[in-house]
Write a protein that holds these residues in place. Sequence first.
Motif, short mmCIF file in Angstrom:
data_model
loop_
_atom_site.label_atom_id
_atom_site.label_comp_id
_atom_site.label_asym_id
_atom_site.label_seq_id
_atom_site.Cartn_x
_atom_site.Cartn_y
_atom_site.Cartn_z
N ASN A 1 0.59 1.33 -12.06
CA ASN A 1 1.15 1.41 -10.57
C ASN A 1 0.29 2.42 -9.64
O ASN A 1 -0.08 2.35 -8.59
N GLN A 2 0.14 3.75 -10.35
CA GLN A 2 -0.54 5.00 -9.68
C GLN A 2 -1.65 5.24 -10.28
O GLN A 2 -2.42 6.12 -9.98
N GLU A 3 -2.43 4.30 -11.10
CA GLU A 3 -3.65 4.66 -11.60
C GLU A 3 -4.69 4.15 -10.64
O GLU A 3 -4.43 2.93 -9.89
N GLY A 4 -6.14 4.82 -10.81
CA GLY A 4 -7.08 4.66 -10.10
C GLY A 4 -7.05 4.70 -8.69
O GLY A 4 -7.46 3.90 -7.87
N TYR B 1 -6.17 9.25 0.77
CA TYR B 1 -6.51 8.38 1.59
C TYR B 1 -7.17 9.38 2.61
O TYR B 1 -8.38 9.31 3.04
N ASP B 2 -6.59 10.41 2.90
CA ASP B 2 -6.74 11.47 3.86
C ASP B 2 -8.07 12.05 3.58
O ASP B 2 -9.05 12.34 4.27
N ARG C 1 -4.99 1.61 2.76
CA ARG C 1 -3.93 2.67 2.38
C ARG C 1 -2.64 2.23 2.13
O ARG C 1 -2.21 1.28 2.63
N THR C 2 -2.22 2.84 0.99
CA THR C 2 -0.84 2.57 0.58
C THR C 2 0.07 3.28 1.54
O THR C 2 -0.29 4.30 2.09
N SER C 3 1.39 2.79 1.14
CA SER C 3 2.61 3.49 1.69
C SER C 3 2.89 4.85 1.25
O SER C 3 3.27 5.85 1.96
N ASP C 4 2.00 5.22 0.08
CA ASP C 4 2.15 6.57 -0.42
C ASP C 4 0.88 7.42 -0.02
O ASP C 4 0.73 8.80 -0.28
N GLY C 5 0.09 7.15 0.75
CA GLY C 5 -0.91 7.79 1.65
C GLY C 5 -2.13 7.67 0.60
O GLY C 5 -2.94 8.75 0.61
N LEU C 6 -2.28 6.76 -0.41
CA LEU C 6 -3.26 6.70 -1.31
C LEU C 6 -4.43 5.59 -1.04
O LEU C 6 -3.87 4.82 -0.01
N CYS C 7 -5.59 5.45 -1.71
CA CYS C 7 -6.12 4.37 -1.62
C CYS C 7 -6.85 3.93 -3.09
O CYS C 7 -7.03 4.93 -3.69
#
Length: 559
Positions: free
Chosen positions: A293-296, A300-301, A328-334
């Motif tokens: 889920n949170q790997e790789g 984003y910013d 961009r994901t909802s958590d501010g990641l990519c």
Amino acid sequence: MALMIPPVKLKWLEHLNSSWITEDSESIATREGVSVLYSKLLANKEAVLLPQQVLCLKGPQLPDFERESLSSDEQEHYLDALLGSQLALAKMVCSDSPFAAALRKRVLVLQRIFYALSNKYHDKGKVKQQQHSPENNSGSADLHSVSERPRSSTDALIEMGVRTGLSLLFALLRQSWMMPPPPCPGGSPGGGINLCNDVIHTAIDVVSSLPPLSLANESKIPPMGLDCLAQVTTFLKGVTMPNSGADILGRRLASELLLGLASQRGSLRYLLEWIEMALAASAVVSSMEQNQNQEGLIGYDCFMNILMQMRRSLGSSADRSQWREPTRTSDGLCSLYEAALCLFEEVCRMASDYSRTCVSPDSIQTGEAPVVSETCEVYVWGSNSSHQLVEGTQEKILQPKLAASFADAQTIEAGQYCTFVISSDGSVRACGKGSYGRLGLGDSNNQSTLKKLTFEPHRAIKKVSSSKGSDGHTLAFTTEGEVFSWGDGDYGKLGHGNSSTQKYPKLIQGPLQGKVGFNHSLTRFYRFTKGLLEKRLNLLSQKFTNSNLNYKCCRCRKL
């Protein structure tokens, strides 16, 4: 007449230092060799020509000697003023002599070579000189000892402390990640992992606060600093892998710190190494069956800040809507995978834009127009009576003036009171006098700003040639070998089988390759010129034979 060299603006490029170091120093002694190296400076845009300043010939203000009687002191004063003015004029004329022009070129070339040598060998020159001395050729062990001699005991202690501190820090971080954190009184995880991530986060803040490309010039970084950078990079690459033992946040922060260091070092090598790392980490994540889920992922910013900094430095005029950006994901990641693709695309775009500034010797020999970058500087001067210079007013421009309207021009053609501009995409824009449809915009109105022409069928234009006399007509040569024409059609010069005015670009039927003249368009130019020269030679031969001349004309043999 002396060939005047306009003033230049110097802008040395660090990545070209190695090529200047290898230049043959003996070629600088000859005027031809200096000219070749100076042309290299201009081709690489390390020396940018500036507009030539207007020669000021205004002398001192003198009184009317016929009506005013001057004292000896006043006469001496005016005599000194005249001599001073003549001396200044003589210095200005002498500075533009062929010898002075060649000397300025030689000084600029020597200045460039000195800059390259000083940047590469300034810090290591003394050590390398000792390494290459005849007394120290007994073996690699002796060379190693010689290289160590210039270092003081203080330097050795500092290096030992830095190396030991880095090794201890890396060991503590690995141990803290590998050991299970003890639970806090409230039931939440302990602070060991948070402490490790705080260390990396602090390093990210420090790197982000640096000016862009602070670590780009490695010649100015001491060897110990380069060694520390190599150790930190190796450690962080291992941390980014899912099987490194670090938690998800630690791996993410390690990826961001690596990207920040790569952008600060400003080298293609380190950017490609980060792309390789991101793709390798993504491949490991994709092979995992769980906890994906949170790997790789990466912030984003953080990624976009570095990417936009590269794009701003690029200054490309391309359509920004076509630039790739990660999702961009909802958590501010990519995704690391998408970030690697975006960065690789940006590197390719930068390489493409840089290659446009490199002029191939083959293209010069074959007569092809050298391709320039998407953004260039164009200076205009002369008559602007019909807005052909796109400068707002219709006043004459007496000195070269930088024109922002032509910034994206690849080729510029100046016609009779009109101007045509070819852009990098093959489109053509025109401005100036519009009588007889010479602009190809569909009317005969003057155009004060550059306006795009329409070609039916749509074609990319490679070359435009506009007449410099008569009532104005223009030919456009496409990349597919076709020819369009428009403007005044008198004498059938447009090639459409009539003498009508053509206000839009119209395709000429049949294969044509030609040049524009005053009242005609010459096709098969080579065959025409060859036939004309043959007739001239025959007439000259008959004339010499009838005159019983028994010598040959050198000029005829050359023709």
